[in-house]
Motif scaffolding. Structure first.
Motif, PDB file in Angstrom:
ATOM      1  N   THR A   1      38.748  -4.439  22.729  1.00  0.00           N
ATOM      2  CA  THR A   1      39.040  -5.546  21.821  1.00  0.00           C
ATOM      3  C   THR A   1      38.958  -5.099  20.367  1.00  0.00           C
ATOM      4  OG1 THR A   1      36.816  -6.423  21.452  1.00  0.00           O
ATOM      5  CG2 THR A   1      37.905  -7.054  23.506  1.00  0.00           C
TER       6      THR A   1
ATOM      7  N   ARG B   1      41.820  -7.645  12.045  1.00  0.00           N
ATOM      8  CA  ARG B   1      41.862  -7.734  10.569  1.00  0.00           C
ATOM      9  C   ARG B   1      42.955  -6.848   9.972  1.00  0.00           C
ATOM     10  NH1 ARG B   1      36.280  -8.685   9.371  1.00  0.00           N
ATOM     11  NH2 ARG B   1      35.913 -10.748  10.217  1.00  0.00           N
TER      12      ARG B   1
ATOM     13  N   PHE C   1      36.158 -13.857  19.360  1.00  0.00           N
ATOM     14  CA  PHE C   1      35.915 -14.683  20.549  1.00  0.00           C
ATOM     15  C   PHE C   1      35.427 -16.084  20.181  1.00  0.00           C
ATOM     16  CE2 PHE C   1      35.353 -10.276  21.747  1.00  0.00           C
ATOM     17  CZ  PHE C   1      36.089 -10.184  22.915  1.00  0.00           C
ATOM     18  N   GLY C   2      35.069 -16.252  18.901  1.00  0.00           N
ATOM     19  CA  GLY C   2      34.485 -17.529  18.503  1.00  0.00           C
ATOM     20  C   GLY C   2      32.974 -17.512  18.670  1.00  0.00           C
TER      21      GLY C   2
ATOM     22  N   MET D   1      29.392  -8.708  14.971  1.00  0.00           N
ATOM     23  CA  MET D   1      29.894  -8.525  16.335  1.00  0.00           C
ATOM     24  C   MET D   1      28.788  -8.005  17.246  1.00  0.00           C
ATOM     25  SD  MET D   1      32.703  -8.994  18.078  1.00  0.00           S
ATOM     26  CE  MET D   1      31.819  -9.542  19.498  1.00  0.00           C
TER      27      MET D   1
ATOM     28  N   LYS E   1      29.406   3.867   2.435  1.00  0.00           N
ATOM     29  CA  LYS E   1      28.485   3.313   3.430  1.00  0.00           C
ATOM     30  C   LYS E   1      27.960   4.479   4.266  1.00  0.00           C
ATOM     31  CE  LYS E   1      30.729  -1.157   4.247  1.00  0.00           C
ATOM     32  NZ  LYS E   1      31.684  -1.846   5.127  1.00  0.00           N
TER      33      LYS E   1
HETATM   34  P1  NAP Z   1      31.844  -8.149  11.869  1.00  0.00           P
HETATM   35  O1  NAP Z   1      31.532  -8.673  10.515  1.00  0.00           O
HETATM   36  O2  NAP Z   1      30.713  -7.710  12.723  1.00  0.00           O
HETATM   37  O3  NAP Z   1      32.688  -9.174  12.711  1.00  0.00           O
HETATM   38  C1  NAP Z   1      33.181 -10.394  12.214  1.00  0.00           C
HETATM   39  C2  NAP Z   1      33.840 -11.112  13.348  1.00  0.00           C
HETATM   40  O4  NAP Z   1      35.065 -10.448  13.732  1.00  0.00           O
HETATM   41  C3  NAP Z   1      33.011 -11.128  14.626  1.00  0.00           C
HETATM   42  O5  NAP Z   1      32.054 -12.150  14.573  1.00  0.00           O
HETATM   43  C4  NAP Z   1      34.067 -11.323  15.680  1.00  0.00           C
HETATM   44  O6  NAP Z   1      34.576 -12.664  15.678  1.00  0.00           O
HETATM   45  C5  NAP Z   1      35.212 -10.484  15.148  1.00  0.00           C
HETATM   46  N1  NAP Z   1      35.157  -9.111  15.654  1.00  0.00           N
HETATM   47  C6  NAP Z   1      34.591  -8.016  15.065  1.00  0.00           C
HETATM   48  N2  NAP Z   1      34.798  -6.915  15.803  1.00  0.00           N
HETATM   49  C7  NAP Z   1      35.482  -7.313  16.900  1.00  0.00           C
HETATM   50  C8  NAP Z   1      35.997  -6.629  18.022  1.00  0.00           C
HETATM   51  N3  NAP Z   1      35.851  -5.306  18.174  1.00  0.00           N
HETATM   52  N4  NAP Z   1      36.668  -7.344  18.961  1.00  0.00           N
HETATM   53  C9  NAP Z   1      36.842  -8.691  18.822  1.00  0.00           C
HETATM   54  N5  NAP Z   1      36.382  -9.395  17.764  1.00  0.00           N
HETATM   55  C10 NAP Z   1      35.721  -8.714  16.804  1.00  0.00           C
HETATM   56  O7  NAP Z   1      32.859  -6.925  11.775  1.00  0.00           O
HETATM   57  P2  NAP Z   1      33.673  -6.343  10.533  1.00  0.00           P
HETATM   58  O8  NAP Z   1      32.734  -5.558   9.693  1.00  0.00           O
HETATM   59  O9  NAP Z   1      34.472  -7.458   9.957  1.00  0.00           O
HETATM   60  O10 NAP Z   1      34.609  -5.314  11.280  1.00  0.00           O
HETATM   61  C11 NAP Z   1      35.743  -5.779  11.984  1.00  0.00           C
HETATM   62  C12 NAP Z   1      36.233  -4.672  12.894  1.00  0.00           C
HETATM   63  O11 NAP Z   1      36.588  -3.520  12.119  1.00  0.00           O
HETATM   64  C13 NAP Z   1      35.212  -4.218  13.915  1.00  0.00           C
HETATM   65  O12 NAP Z   1      35.856  -4.161  15.164  1.00  0.00           O
HETATM   66  C14 NAP Z   1      34.767  -2.846  13.451  1.00  0.00           C
HETATM   67  O13 NAP Z   1      34.505  -1.994  14.538  1.00  0.00           O
HETATM   68  C15 NAP Z   1      35.934  -2.382  12.614  1.00  0.00           C
HETATM   69  N6  NAP Z   1      35.524  -1.587  11.451  1.00  0.00           N
HETATM   70  C16 NAP Z   1      34.633  -2.088  10.555  1.00  0.00           C
HETATM   71  C17 NAP Z   1      34.249  -1.332   9.458  1.00  0.00           C
HETATM   72  C18 NAP Z   1      33.216  -1.824   8.476  1.00  0.00           C
HETATM   73  O14 NAP Z   1      32.914  -1.097   7.523  1.00  0.00           O
HETATM   74  N7  NAP Z   1      32.649  -3.020   8.650  1.00  0.00           N
HETATM   75  C19 NAP Z   1      34.799  -0.066   9.277  1.00  0.00           C
HETATM   76  C20 NAP Z   1      35.731   0.422  10.205  1.00  0.00           C
HETATM   77  C21 NAP Z   1      36.081  -0.354  11.290  1.00  0.00           C
HETATM   78  P3  NAP Z   1      34.002 -13.784  16.673  1.00  0.00           P
HETATM   79  O15 NAP Z   1      32.660 -14.150  16.160  1.00  0.00           O
HETATM   80  O16 NAP Z   1      35.017 -14.856  16.540  1.00  0.00           O
HETATM   81  O17 NAP Z   1      33.942 -13.183  18.052  1.00  0.00           O
END
Ligand code: NAP
Length: 243
Positions: free
Chosen positions: A28, A32, A48-49, A77, A194
């Motif tokens: 999944t 974004r 997923f909500g 997440m 980071k």
């Molecule tokens: P986050 O703040 O932990 O997640 C925000 C929301 O996005 C979660 O509550 C979930 O929504 C949804 N979500 C996050 N990851 C998901 C996944 N793998 N599959 C399905 N839904 C997901 O995460 P974020 O920092 O926004 O990062 C978003 C994605 O980018 C992640 O998958 C992460 O691995 C990737 N990423 C993040 C970074 C970073 O610096 N933060 C860097 C590189 C890649 P619901 O509550 O609705 O389920």
């Protein structure tokens, strides 16, 4: 098996499991990024909500094991996966690459948050290589008397950008030579990153060291207490053992 992805490790694991017969694996992504690197096999895009939504998905799809392979800074997440697995009595493994190794040759400043990193500027440097990503950029929006080279995968909200900046939209992996070129061309004198860890993001630290730049490293936040491995190979071994 459900792989919560968005990282290189998650893609490596999905590719390895895709070759296995008799296992249904769904990866999944948050959804974004407009053109994400897709893992091999079945992929589901979108949140997923919250924990209850994830718990409902786990029950509905008969998920037996969740592998949380999200980025070290995707805290929401991870907490959601922890709660949903607890609620549904589902096995949970965290796949998380280790933090950067502290290099004694680098003038290394640790910051507890993006806001704390911003507070170290412009004292730590006036020409900033900002590589912390699109989210949370607003922490730097009020930093004056400093130029920022802001590197992100996709364009951020313009309101979150600092007044004096240049935006560089690019996606790694980056090379040391490429990072040295940027430092040189923009006369950068401090790197902000980071503590993502991993080889794919190491080049900027090597380049900072070679150029004598101080580095501000934003620390990882607290995580659920989950069994954790560091590599896709270790996750496979854990799955074999658990199965
Ligand atoms: P986050 O703040 O932990 O997640 C925000 C929301 O996005 C979660 O509550 C979930 O929504 C949804 N979500 C996050 N990851 C998901 C996944 N793998 N599959 C399905 N839904 C997901 O995460 P974020 O920092 O926004 O990062 C978003 C994605 O980018 C992640 O998958 C992460 O691995 C990737 N990423 C993040 C970074 C970073 O610096 N933060 C860097 C590189 C890649 P619901 O509550 O609705 O389920």
């Amino acid at each position: 098996m459900l792989i919560l992805g968005g990282t290189a490790e998650a893609r490596t694991l999905a590719a390895a499991l895709d070759d296995r017969a008799g296992v249904r694996v769904v990866s999944t992504l948050a959804g974004r990024i407009a053109e994400p690197r897709l893992p091999r096999g079945e992929v589901r895009v979108g949140g997923f909500g919250g924990p209850d939504g994830l718990a409902a998905y786990i029950r509905q799809e008969g998920v037996e094991t969740v592998i949380d392979a999200t980025h070290p800074f995707a805290e929401r997440m991870s907490w959601s996966a922890f709660a949903a697995c607890d609620q549904t009595h589902t096995a949970l493994l965290r796949l998380e690459r280790p933090p950067f190794e502290r290099d004694a040759a680098i003038d290394w400043h640790e910051a507890a948050s993006l806001e704390d990193a911003a507070a170290l500027l412009p004292a730590a440097g006036r020409r900033v290589f900002l590589t912390t990503g699109r989210q949370g950029l607003g922490a730097f929006a009020d930093v004056r008397d400093a130029f920022f080279l802001v590197r992100c995968v996709e364009a951020p909200d313009p309101a979150a950008l600092p007044p004096d900046h240049e935006l560089l939209l690019d996606r790694g992996p980056f090379t040391v030579a490429g990072e040295l070129g940027l430092i040189d061309r923009h006369a950068l004198d401090v790197l902000v990153t980071k503590d993502s860890g991993g080889e794919l993001t190491q080049a900027k630290l090597t380049a900072a060291r070679d150029s004598g730049l101080p580095v501000i490293v934003v620390a990882r936040q607290s995580r659920p207490d989950t069994e954790t491995v560091e590599t896709a190979a270790q996750a496979l071994a854990w799955l074999d053992h658990a199965g």
